[in-house]
Enzyme design. Structure first.
Site, PDB file in Angstrom:
ATOM      1  N   HIS A  73       0.869  -1.172   0.000  1.00  0.00           N
ATOM      2  CA  HIS A  73       0.000   0.000   0.000  1.00  0.00           C
ATOM      3  C   HIS A  73       0.908   1.224   0.000  1.00  0.00           C
ATOM      4  O   HIS A  73       1.908   1.254   0.712  1.00  0.00           O
ATOM      5  CB  HIS A  73      -0.886  -0.035   1.257  1.00  0.00           C
ATOM      6  CG  HIS A  73      -2.037   0.902   1.197  1.00  0.00           C
ATOM      7  ND1 HIS A  73      -1.880   2.252   1.297  1.00  0.00           N
ATOM      8  CD2 HIS A  73      -3.369   0.688   1.043  1.00  0.00           C
ATOM      9  CE1 HIS A  73      -3.067   2.836   1.199  1.00  0.00           C
ATOM     10  NE2 HIS A  73      -3.992   1.900   1.047  1.00  0.00           N
TER      11      HIS A  73
ATOM     12  N   ARG B 280      -5.805  10.171  -1.034  1.00  0.00           N
ATOM     13  CA  ARG B 280      -5.266  10.546  -2.352  1.00  0.00           C
ATOM     14  C   ARG B 280      -6.407  10.818  -3.313  1.00  0.00           C
ATOM     15  O   ARG B 280      -6.352  11.736  -4.129  1.00  0.00           O
ATOM     16  CB  ARG B 280      -4.377   9.429  -2.898  1.00  0.00           C
ATOM     17  CG  ARG B 280      -3.034   9.355  -2.209  1.00  0.00           C
ATOM     18  CD  ARG B 280      -2.152   8.297  -2.828  1.00  0.00           C
ATOM     19  NE  ARG B 280      -2.616   6.947  -2.555  1.00  0.00           N
ATOM     20  CZ  ARG B 280      -3.008   6.069  -3.461  1.00  0.00           C
ATOM     21  NH1 ARG B 280      -2.965   6.373  -4.746  1.00  0.00           N
ATOM     22  NH2 ARG B 280      -3.430   4.882  -3.116  1.00  0.00           N
TER      23      ARG B 280
END
Ligand SMILES: Cc1cc2nc3c(=O)[nH]c(=O)nc-3n(C[C@H](O)[C@H](O)[C@H](O)COP(=O)(O)OP(=O)(O)OC[C@H]3O[C@@H](n4cnc5c(N)ncnc54)[C@H](O)[C@@H]3O)c2cc1C
Length: 570
Positions: free
Chosen positions: A236, A257
């Site tokens: 990740h 994000r």
């Protein structure tokens, strides 16, 4: 030594273990089911850590075909398509079961329908959630249901070895150890379901719970089961960096994000401009993780070895209202996610490779069923966020159904006492090691080695170096010392040795398979073979034990439902 006779033994109490237990019991309440788990039931494993949610097709405008296509595209076309098809078709049944039978409550829209949010790599908003604590909702309710049934639960009891018949082709039970007392338990079972949740914790920076140390995979390997695509391990991109705190490696979710979070290196460059100028931080998990790693390796990381995630330009009020859980987590390390950049690093997250299974979780060994993260093939080269907990509940349920059917048609095969003796001696021997290698040093070395040589960016040379050292370490761990006079109950050093022994098995499988795949695909990136090569590598890598070594081979992916050209053409 305590001996238990069971129809079905289940190892692990994550989504896969709990759903296996519930389904096996409900198939036939007369079956004697034993569930042994290394942690405390309801409190261990990664299923309860699920925040984002559960991918499932519920909206009539969505379809299982779309979910399937997203899953195969995400997996870079090496998924077992029948497993992926089963996943998307069974997920709606499991969500329905959770709401109507198990007692889960998921967030709803104003009109009363279940709320579904967007997640990366999806062509439709299909992620069901309970706020950002979805895993706790599922695991807490499923645990209540297990307690409401006549299922024997052994907490803080770890599976040590699978027991097999004299031919080695039939699993007949398992040797367990009660961690509290250090005493062994032999379970003679018609069927064993392994659901211990993988081994991503063998990396220096990692997200999973510490109780998961590749035990199930290592047991299956030693018993002779076949494995698939072990090189596929997901990183990740935004694991929190918090020094030696346990919070280091814990995931700062993808939505940050998605909402506009930016990534900078230590010299203030928005580095995604170099790696994916179009999608920038919204690029796929594997690309962003790789970009961050390359910046750090190129010396453009922060002194602690990270990059910076900045949300502050979005406004503190927005960040705090949209991501309260993430803000709280970051506050725990004395930082303010809404107002200042926070240090992050790629973090080892999930294993896509694992034991080869069919759609009913049968492994290559009779009597052995495997489900959840221990099994391989569902996600191919990359797992979509939201497909993990769906996988563990869907295939856990299937393993329970199949094992119940199997157990009803079988007699017990007796346990081989010589084998039991050999396995117990192989644990007790450590009490005679007043001197020898220090397990904690070896553990830390493994984590660093995996991070540096079998991590986000791999090369043939680094993988070969890793394999050499891993083989040496596997010998060293067998000589590891235990403090003189240490007791068997809650013996942390002994448990660490047993963990490390298993992690070393899984680490070698990952490194060997990564060396074998001479291309880059999904989460597997080879600097010396940076392109995806469908001509030669649209295949799965299978491994099984051969003597003290292994047999490895490729087989073409069975493109039973979708081919790469079908997707590109549309
Ligand atoms: C931080 C984080 C966030 C995540 N968020 C999401 C998300 O939003 N959506 C999603 O789909 N997926 C998510 N995932 C992935 C998801 O958690 C996994 O795919 C899934 O939970 C795996 O389920 P499992 O049942 O296979 O294993 P787990 O739930 O991890 O359970 C493993 C069990 O095995 C037990 N065990 C270990 N060793 C032994 C042994 N030797 N003997 C007996 N028992 C043993 C453990 O104690 C535990 O009970 C996330 C993962 C992490 C780490």
């Amino acid at each position: 030594m305590e001996e238990i006779k069971a129809d079905i033994l289940i190892l692990g109490s994550g989504g896969a273990g709990l759903f296996a237990a519930l389904h096996a019991y409900d198939s036939n309440p007369r079956l004697k089911i034993v569930l042994a788990t290394k942690g405390l039931i309801g409190k261990c494993g990664c299923s309860r850590m699920v925040q984002g949610g559960y991918n499932v097709v519920l909206d009539p405008k969505d379809s299982v075909e779309l979910h399937f296509k997203d899953t195969i595209k995400g997996g870079a076309f090496i998924n077992n398509q029948e497993l992926a098809w089963t996943l998307v078709n069974d997920a709606p049944k499991r969500i329905h079961e959770m709401e109507t039978k198990i007692g889960c409550f998921f967030d709803r829209r104003e009109d009363g329908r279940i709320h579904q949010k967007p997640f990366a790599g999806q062509s439709f908003d299909r992620t069901v959630h309970r706020g950002d604590l979805t895993g706790i909702e599922i695991i807490a309710r499923a645990t209540d249901q297990v307690f409401a049934r006549d299922i024997t639960v052994l907490e803080e009891t770890r599976g040590l070895e699978l027991l097999t018949n004299s031919n080695g082709d039939r699993v007949v039970g398992a040797l367990l150890m009660n961690i509290r007392t250090g005493q062994f338990i032999v379970v003679n079972a018609k069927a064993v379901i392994v659901a211990t949740g993988g081994s991503a914790s063998m990396y220096k920076i990692s997200a999973p719970s510490f109780d998961k140390t590749g035990d199930g995979m290592a047991m299956c390997w030693r018993a002779g089961a076949e494995f698939v695509d072990m090189e596929m391990l997901q990183f990740h991109p935004t694991g929190l960096l918090a020094g030696k705190s346990r919070l280091s490696g814990s995931v700062l979710e993808e939505g940050l994000r998605g909402a506009g979070g930016r990534l900078y290196n230590a010299i203030g460059e928005r580095f995604m401009e170099r790696y994916d100028p179009e999608r920038l931080e919204r690029s796929t998990r594997d690309r962003v993780a790789r970009a961050g790693y390359m910046e750090i390796m190129a010396g453009r990381g922060t002194p602690a070895g990270g990059v910076l995630l900045d949300m502050s330009h979005l406004g503190a009020e927005f960040v705090e209202s949209k991501f309260p859980g993430m803000c709280e987590r970051v506050r725990d390390i004395g930082k303010d996610l809404a107002r200042e950049p926070v240090e992050v690093s790629p973090t080892a997250h999930f294993q896509m490779g694992g034991v080869r299974i069919d759609v009913n979780c049968y492994s290559s060994l009779k009597g052995l069923f495997v489900a959840g993260e221990d099994a391989g093939g569902v996600h191919g080269a990359n797992r979509l966020g939201g497909n993990g907990i769906a996988d563990s509940t869907v295939f856990g349920a299937r393993a329970g159904d199949a094992a119940a059917e199997f157990a009803q048609s079988q007699n017990w095969v007796p346990v081989d006492q010589v084998q039991v003796k050999m396995f117990t001696n192989n644990v007790l021997k450590f009490f005679g090691h007043a001197d020898g290698p220090d397990v904690y040093q070896l553990r830390d070395e493994l984590k660093n080695l995996m991070w540096e040589k079998v991590g986000v960016v791999r090369t043939g040379q680094k993988l070969e170096q890793a394999l050499k050292r891993l083989a040496e370490m596997s010998e060293e761990v067998e000589r590891a010392k235990l403090p003189t006079g240490s007791l068997r109950g809650y013996n942390l050093a002994l448990n660490e040795i047993l963990n490390l022994r298993n992690q070393l098995v899984v680490a070698q499988l990952v490194a060997a398979s990564a060396l074998y795949r001479k291309e880059s695909r999904g989460s597997h990136y080879r600097e010396d073979f940076p392109e995806t090569d469908n001509q030669n590598w649209l295949c799965n890598i299978f491994m099984r034990k051969k003597g003290d070594g292994y047999f490895i081979e490729t087989r073409p992916v069975k493109l039973t439902r979708l081919r790469p050209e079908d997707v590109v053409a549309k």
